[in-house]
Design a protein around this motif. Sequence first.
Motif, mmCIF file in Angstrom:
data_model
loop_
_atom_site.group_PDB
_atom_site.id
_atom_site.type_symbol
_atom_site.label_atom_id
_atom_site.label_comp_id
_atom_site.label_asym_id
_atom_site.label_seq_id
_atom_site.Cartn_x
_atom_site.Cartn_y
_atom_site.Cartn_z
ATOM 1 N N LYS A 14 0.855 -1.279 -0.070
ATOM 2 C CA LYS A 14 0.002 -0.020 0.099
ATOM 3 C C LYS A 14 0.896 1.191 -0.009
ATOM 4 O O LYS A 14 0.734 2.167 -0.708
ATOM 5 N N LEU A 15 1.908 1.142 0.910
ATOM 6 C CA LEU A 15 2.762 2.439 0.831
ATOM 7 C C LEU A 15 3.436 2.820 -0.275
ATOM 8 O O LEU A 15 3.755 3.805 -0.668
ATOM 9 N N ALA A 16 3.950 1.620 -1.130
ATOM 10 C CA ALA A 16 4.706 1.717 -2.467
ATOM 11 C C ALA A 16 3.930 1.810 -3.607
ATOM 12 O O ALA A 16 4.226 2.146 -4.748
ATOM 13 N N GLY A 17 2.442 1.451 -3.312
ATOM 14 C CA GLY A 17 1.836 1.731 -4.458
ATOM 15 C C GLY A 17 1.502 0.706 -5.474
ATOM 16 O O GLY A 17 1.796 0.934 -6.643
ATOM 17 N N VAL A 18 2.086 -0.562 -4.833
ATOM 18 C CA VAL A 18 2.255 -1.847 -5.699
ATOM 19 C C VAL A 18 1.184 -2.860 -5.264
ATOM 20 O O VAL A 18 0.832 -2.937 -4.083
ATOM 21 N N SER A 19 1.327 -4.357 -6.038
ATOM 22 C CA SER A 19 0.576 -5.007 -5.358
ATOM 23 C C SER A 19 1.517 -6.016 -4.468
ATOM 24 O O SER A 19 2.576 -5.772 -4.407
ATOM 25 N N LEU A 25 7.952 -10.753 -4.368
ATOM 26 C CA LEU A 25 8.946 -10.946 -5.546
ATOM 27 C C LEU A 25 10.384 -10.207 -5.130
ATOM 28 O O LEU A 25 11.291 -11.016 -5.101
ATOM 29 N N VAL A 26 9.964 -8.819 -4.827
ATOM 30 C CA VAL A 26 11.208 -8.183 -4.509
ATOM 31 C C VAL A 26 11.952 -8.814 -3.174
ATOM 32 O O VAL A 26 13.155 -8.827 -3.239
ATOM 33 N N ALA A 39 13.227 -1.471 -12.956
ATOM 34 C CA ALA A 39 13.783 -0.815 -11.757
ATOM 35 C C ALA A 39 13.221 0.275 -10.869
ATOM 36 O O ALA A 39 13.736 0.215 -9.793
ATOM 37 N N GLU A 40 12.604 0.762 -11.466
ATOM 38 C CA GLU A 40 11.672 2.233 -10.550
ATOM 39 C C GLU A 40 10.868 1.494 -9.657
ATOM 40 O O GLU A 40 11.023 2.056 -8.437
ATOM 41 N N THR A 41 10.229 0.477 -9.773
ATOM 42 C CA THR A 41 9.367 -0.033 -9.013
ATOM 43 C C THR A 41 10.162 -0.777 -7.811
ATOM 44 O O THR A 41 9.899 -0.815 -6.629
ATOM 45 N N ARG A 42 11.053 -1.615 -8.472
ATOM 46 C CA ARG A 42 11.799 -2.094 -7.183
ATOM 47 C C ARG A 42 12.300 -1.338 -6.543
ATOM 48 O O ARG A 42 12.428 -1.608 -5.072
ATOM 49 N N GLU A 43 12.933 -0.029 -6.987
ATOM 50 C CA GLU A 43 13.501 0.761 -5.864
ATOM 51 C C GLU A 43 12.472 1.590 -4.900
ATOM 52 O O GLU A 43 12.795 1.955 -3.898
ATOM 53 N N ARG A 44 11.346 1.832 -5.511
ATOM 54 C CA ARG A 44 10.338 2.238 -4.642
ATOM 55 C C ARG A 44 9.982 1.231 -3.495
ATOM 56 O O ARG A 44 9.811 1.912 -2.300
ATOM 57 N N VAL A 45 9.861 0.173 -3.794
ATOM 58 C CA VAL A 45 9.538 -0.962 -3.042
ATOM 59 C C VAL A 45 10.868 -1.150 -1.868
ATOM 60 O O VAL A 45 10.503 -1.032 -0.483
ATOM 61 N N GLN A 46 11.776 -0.830 -2.291
ATOM 62 C CA GLN A 46 13.037 -0.977 -1.268
ATOM 63 C C GLN A 46 13.146 0.218 -0.443
ATOM 64 O O GLN A 46 13.684 -0.006 0.803
#
Length: 356
Positions: A14-19, A25-26, A39-46
């Motif tokens: 929820k905080l990262a705006g992803v599923s 997976l990350v 890569a941008e999504t991975r960095e946002r999650v991390q």
Amino acid sequence: MTSHKRLTQNDIAKLAGVSQATVSLVLNGAPTAIARIPAETRERVQAVIRKTGYVADPIARRMAKGLNRILGVFTYEPAFPSAQADFFTPFLLGIEEEAQQQAYDLLLLTSAGVGNNRKIFSEGNRLRIADGCLVLGREFDRKELTRLVSEDYPFVAIGRRNDAGGPVPYVGGDYAAGTRQLVEDAMMLGHSKLAYIGPAGPAESIADRWRGFSDALGTAATLALHIKAVNRPAEKILDAIIESGATVAFFIELADAVRVETLARERGIGVPDVFSMVVLGSHIRAGRSPVRFTSYEIPREEMGRQATAMLVNRIETGSPGSQILLRCQPVKGETLGPAPVASPDKSPVNKTDETT
């Protein structure tokens, strides 16, 4: 989030705006799966993980990955008979120590055949009970090794193995470098006629020793004698060494060296005064001989530890593993000395004995 409630993957999503699946997976995915996430999504999650200090629940993580926290140990030869104790015991000690540190249990796979006729993929084997497997043996079944490489079951070989349809993950001893160093030490002491007692292969550990020996010879020394077998009668080995004019003999097997040294002593032939002896490897039963042979230490326990750590990493991260060779530390011993003055009647060189 300021609550003391334990964060979940849904919270991070929820905080990262992803599923939640993307977060999973990350955190847990295999490299090939993670590569499909931008890569941008991975960095946002991390970034969210770093900011919140999120730590995955290890129990939930194990359940999600279906792990039993069990490591299999398969040996191509019986692990516990006294004849094999020198070979397997240190490996098993290292494996047990690291498995305990990693909070994994060990499963010794003993139902995969009888005696030396063991198969990893034998009918009714329980390989899949374990999350991954450590494989040990002087020689591996090449077909089984190829199958292990081609499947998705995590494994790590203890001891260097040639590629089998792809790279084999392993932790081994650098026998080639260790042997090369001992040959160079002998040459520095004036030895130029060398004997080699043992085969040149086909097992990788044997082939590596021969390669290290051959590479070190160069043009400064010659192979005066090569007995391409082990466990030959001591008198035949000793007579062949003396006849060849070799001033130093390199032995694959400690047992051969012990018997030859004992017979030489009985005959009044001094070691290393008349000829020197080197054993290509370490053996844990020093009580077999009062003589401390010049050799090198095989880091068996460390091989077991590092192979276990690599296997756990493969299981938990999907890593393909790597190929590691550990240094074999030289052991000075008391059987390598300066080359004696050559006798004028001892001149044969390049003698190969196929039968003794």
